[in-house]
Design a protein around this motif. Structure first.
Motif, PDB file in Angstrom:
ATOM      1  N   VAL A 111      -0.845  -8.197  -3.435  1.00  0.00           N
ATOM      2  CA  VAL A 111      -0.614  -6.741  -4.081  1.00  0.00           C
ATOM      3  C   VAL A 111      -2.084  -5.958  -3.955  1.00  0.00           C
ATOM      4  N   ILE A 112      -2.178  -4.902  -3.562  1.00  0.00           N
ATOM      5  CA  ILE A 112      -3.274  -4.105  -3.556  1.00  0.00           C
ATOM      6  C   ILE A 112      -3.124  -2.643  -4.145  1.00  0.00           C
ATOM      7  N   GLU A 113      -3.849  -2.311  -4.901  1.00  0.00           N
ATOM      8  CA  GLU A 113      -3.792  -1.048  -5.709  1.00  0.00           C
ATOM      9  C   GLU A 113      -5.117  -0.457  -5.793  1.00  0.00           C
ATOM     10  N   GLN A 114      -4.604   1.084  -5.962  1.00  0.00           N
ATOM     11  CA  GLN A 114      -5.724   1.945  -5.896  1.00  0.00           C
ATOM     12  C   GLN A 114      -5.419   3.183  -6.685  1.00  0.00           C
ATOM     13  N   ASN A 115      -5.751   3.754  -7.582  1.00  0.00           N
ATOM     14  CA  ASN A 115      -5.466   5.035  -8.464  1.00  0.00           C
ATOM     15  C   ASN A 115      -3.751   5.083  -8.700  1.00  0.00           C
ATOM     16  N   GLY A 116      -3.139   3.795  -8.909  1.00  0.00           N
ATOM     17  CA  GLY A 116      -1.722   3.842  -8.908  1.00  0.00           C
ATOM     18  C   GLY A 116      -1.091   3.678  -7.724  1.00  0.00           C
ATOM     19  N   ASN A 117      -1.604   3.949  -6.522  1.00  0.00           N
ATOM     20  CA  ASN A 117      -1.043   3.614  -5.467  1.00  0.00           C
ATOM     21  C   ASN A 117      -0.893   2.099  -5.021  1.00  0.00           C
ATOM     22  N   LEU A 118       0.112   1.624  -4.465  1.00  0.00           N
ATOM     23  CA  LEU A 118       0.347   0.150  -4.599  1.00  0.00           C
ATOM     24  C   LEU A 118       0.853  -0.184  -3.319  1.00  0.00           C
ATOM     25  N   PHE A 119       0.619  -1.544  -2.607  1.00  0.00           N
ATOM     26  CA  PHE A 119       0.939  -2.092  -1.503  1.00  0.00           C
ATOM     27  C   PHE A 119       1.589  -3.521  -2.030  1.00  0.00           C
ATOM     28  N   ARG A 120       2.466  -4.183  -1.654  1.00  0.00           N
ATOM     29  CA  ARG A 120       3.019  -5.265  -2.303  1.00  0.00           C
ATOM     30  C   ARG A 120       3.623  -6.097  -1.086  1.00  0.00           C
ATOM     31  N   GLY A 121       3.519  -7.164  -0.520  1.00  0.00           N
ATOM     32  CA  GLY A 121       4.014  -7.843   0.444  1.00  0.00           C
ATOM     33  C   GLY A 121       3.650  -9.236   0.473  1.00  0.00           C
ATOM     34  N   ASP A 122       4.231 -10.079   1.387  1.00  0.00           N
ATOM     35  CA  ASP A 122       3.820 -11.448   1.523  1.00  0.00           C
ATOM     36  C   ASP A 122       2.642 -11.689   2.152  1.00  0.00           C
ATOM     37  N   ILE A 123       2.300 -10.885   3.170  1.00  0.00           N
ATOM     38  CA  ILE A 123       1.015 -10.720   3.834  1.00  0.00           C
ATOM     39  C   ILE A 123       0.488  -9.235   4.152  1.00  0.00           C
ATOM     40  N   ILE A 124      -0.598  -8.987   3.985  1.00  0.00           N
ATOM     41  CA  ILE A 124      -1.278  -7.632   3.827  1.00  0.00           C
ATOM     42  C   ILE A 124      -2.414  -7.882   4.741  1.00  0.00           C
ATOM     43  N   HIS A 125      -2.414  -7.115   5.692  1.00  0.00           N
ATOM     44  CA  HIS A 125      -3.790  -7.079   6.621  1.00  0.00           C
ATOM     45  C   HIS A 125      -4.311  -5.731   6.289  1.00  0.00           C
ATOM     46  N   TYR A 126      -5.876  -5.706   6.409  1.00  0.00           N
ATOM     47  CA  TYR A 126      -6.527  -4.465   5.919  1.00  0.00           C
ATOM     48  C   TYR A 126      -7.654  -4.509   7.077  1.00  0.00           C
ATOM     49  N   ASP A 127      -7.682  -3.774   8.060  1.00  0.00           N
ATOM     50  CA  ASP A 127      -9.115  -3.559   8.953  1.00  0.00           C
ATOM     51  C   ASP A 127      -9.683  -2.369   8.312  1.00  0.00           C
ATOM     52  N   GLY A 186      12.376 -12.967  -4.651  1.00  0.00           N
ATOM     53  CA  GLY A 186      11.886 -11.805  -4.595  1.00  0.00           C
ATOM     54  C   GLY A 186      12.659 -10.769  -3.417  1.00  0.00           C
ATOM     55  N   SER A 187      12.681  -9.768  -3.139  1.00  0.00           N
ATOM     56  CA  SER A 187      13.423  -8.939  -2.081  1.00  0.00           C
ATOM     57  C   SER A 187      13.252  -9.432  -0.704  1.00  0.00           C
ATOM     58  N   GLY A 188      12.118  -9.876  -0.292  1.00  0.00           N
ATOM     59  CA  GLY A 188      11.602 -10.207   0.922  1.00  0.00           C
ATOM     60  C   GLY A 188      11.057  -8.886   1.812  1.00  0.00           C
ATOM     61  N   ARG A 189      10.859  -7.883   0.833  1.00  0.00           N
ATOM     62  CA  ARG A 189      10.442  -6.676   1.694  1.00  0.00           C
ATOM     63  C   ARG A 189       9.176  -6.279   1.132  1.00  0.00           C
ATOM     64  N   VAL A 190       8.711  -5.205   1.895  1.00  0.00           N
ATOM     65  CA  VAL A 190       7.380  -4.884   1.365  1.00  0.00           C
ATOM     66  C   VAL A 190       7.607  -3.409   0.610  1.00  0.00           C
ATOM     67  N   GLU A 191       6.684  -3.632  -0.539  1.00  0.00           N
ATOM     68  CA  GLU A 191       6.856  -2.456  -1.276  1.00  0.00           C
ATOM     69  C   GLU A 191       5.580  -1.523  -1.344  1.00  0.00           C
ATOM     70  N   MET A 192       5.812  -0.223  -1.314  1.00  0.00           N
ATOM     71  CA  MET A 192       4.734   0.722  -1.166  1.00  0.00           C
ATOM     72  C   MET A 192       5.050   1.735  -2.388  1.00  0.00           C
ATOM     73  N   VAL A 193       4.151   2.133  -3.260  1.00  0.00           N
ATOM     74  CA  VAL A 193       4.196   3.254  -4.271  1.00  0.00           C
ATOM     75  C   VAL A 193       3.027   4.179  -3.993  1.00  0.00           C
ATOM     76  N   ILE A 194       3.500   5.520  -3.742  1.00  0.00           N
ATOM     77  CA  ILE A 194       2.308   6.606  -3.643  1.00  0.00           C
ATOM     78  C   ILE A 194       2.456   7.401  -4.661  1.00  0.00           C
ATOM     79  N   GLN A 195       1.431   7.721  -5.424  1.00  0.00           N
ATOM     80  CA  GLN A 195       1.275   8.746  -6.316  1.00  0.00           C
ATOM     81  C   GLN A 195       1.069  10.121  -5.807  1.00  0.00           C
ATOM     82  N   PRO A 196       1.712  11.060  -6.536  1.00  0.00           N
ATOM     83  CA  PRO A 196       1.695  12.414  -6.167  1.00  0.00           C
ATOM     84  C   PRO A 196      -0.061  12.922  -6.164  1.00  0.00           C
ATOM     85  N   ARG A 197      -0.144  13.917  -5.422  1.00  0.00           N
ATOM     86  CA  ARG A 197      -1.764  14.040  -5.059  1.00  0.00           C
ATOM     87  C   ARG A 197      -2.135  14.761  -6.357  1.00  0.00           C
ATOM     88  N   SER A 198      -1.260  15.359  -7.062  1.00  0.00           N
ATOM     89  CA  SER A 198      -1.555  16.030  -8.321  1.00  0.00           C
ATOM     90  C   SER A 198      -2.159  15.025  -9.263  1.00  0.00           C
TER      91      SER A 198
END
Length: 185
Positions: free
Chosen positions: A126-142, A159-171
């Protein structure tokens, strides 16, 4: 590559830019700021260039912090090459620039490859920043190109076996205090 995969790659690149906007590189090996490691136990095999730390390990450089149950550092004649951390979970925290708040990540295994500037979060990542979120079994970050790729696990009823992403509105992203915390919403 099928046409169906092209929009997904573009979406992931866009989401990565939102999530990691302004992030600094991971542990900066060219920095004058030292990397400090504190742990309950340490073992250094200087001949092999391997340092192993166990028990409540805290590794810091400036505002970048890695906490884990076990951390192994691999060095060669050019310097630190790889960091492997494991925990229940291991945590990685990094200050972002430009008022973007902190990046907070966790996974059972975290690996940093210095030559590629690549962070890999494996198992329950799980990676979070400012309410934005990435969730998955494997996450690579360059951390140089600021590109995130994520993979879901096989669906094993845990779990669902899928990747989950939550993106907060720009506001919402634009209503951050200087310390990165959100103002009341």
């Amino acid at each position: 590559m099928s046409l169906a995969n092209k929009p997904n790659r573009k979406l992931i690149a866009t989401l990565a830019a939102l999530l990691f906007a302004g992030s600094a590189a991971a542990f900066n090996l060219d920095s004058n700021v030292p990397i400090t490691v504190n742990a309950d136990n340490a073992r250094l095999d200087d001949g092999k260039g391997i340092a192993t730390y166990t028990g409540d390990v805290v590794m810091t450089q400036g505002e970048t912090e890695l906490t884990a149950d076990r951390v192994v550092l691999y060095r060669d004649e050019t310097g630190l090459q790889r960091i492997e951390a494991s925990g229940q979970p291991a945590h990685y925290r990094q200050a972002a620039t430009e008022g973007q708040g902190k990046t907070d990540a966790k996974a059972l295994n975290i690996t940093y490859s210095a030559p590629e500037s690549l962070l890999t979060f494996e198992k329950e990542a799980v990676i979070e920043q400012n309410g934005n979120l990435f969730r998955g079994d494997i996450i690579h970050y360059d951390s140089v190109q600021r590109v995130v790729t994520a993979e879901g696990a096989a669906n094993d009823n845990n779990g669902s076996g899928r990747v989950e992403m939550v993106i907060q509105p720009r506001s919402r992203q634009n209503t951050q205090d200087p310390d990165g915390s959100s103002q009341g919403q």
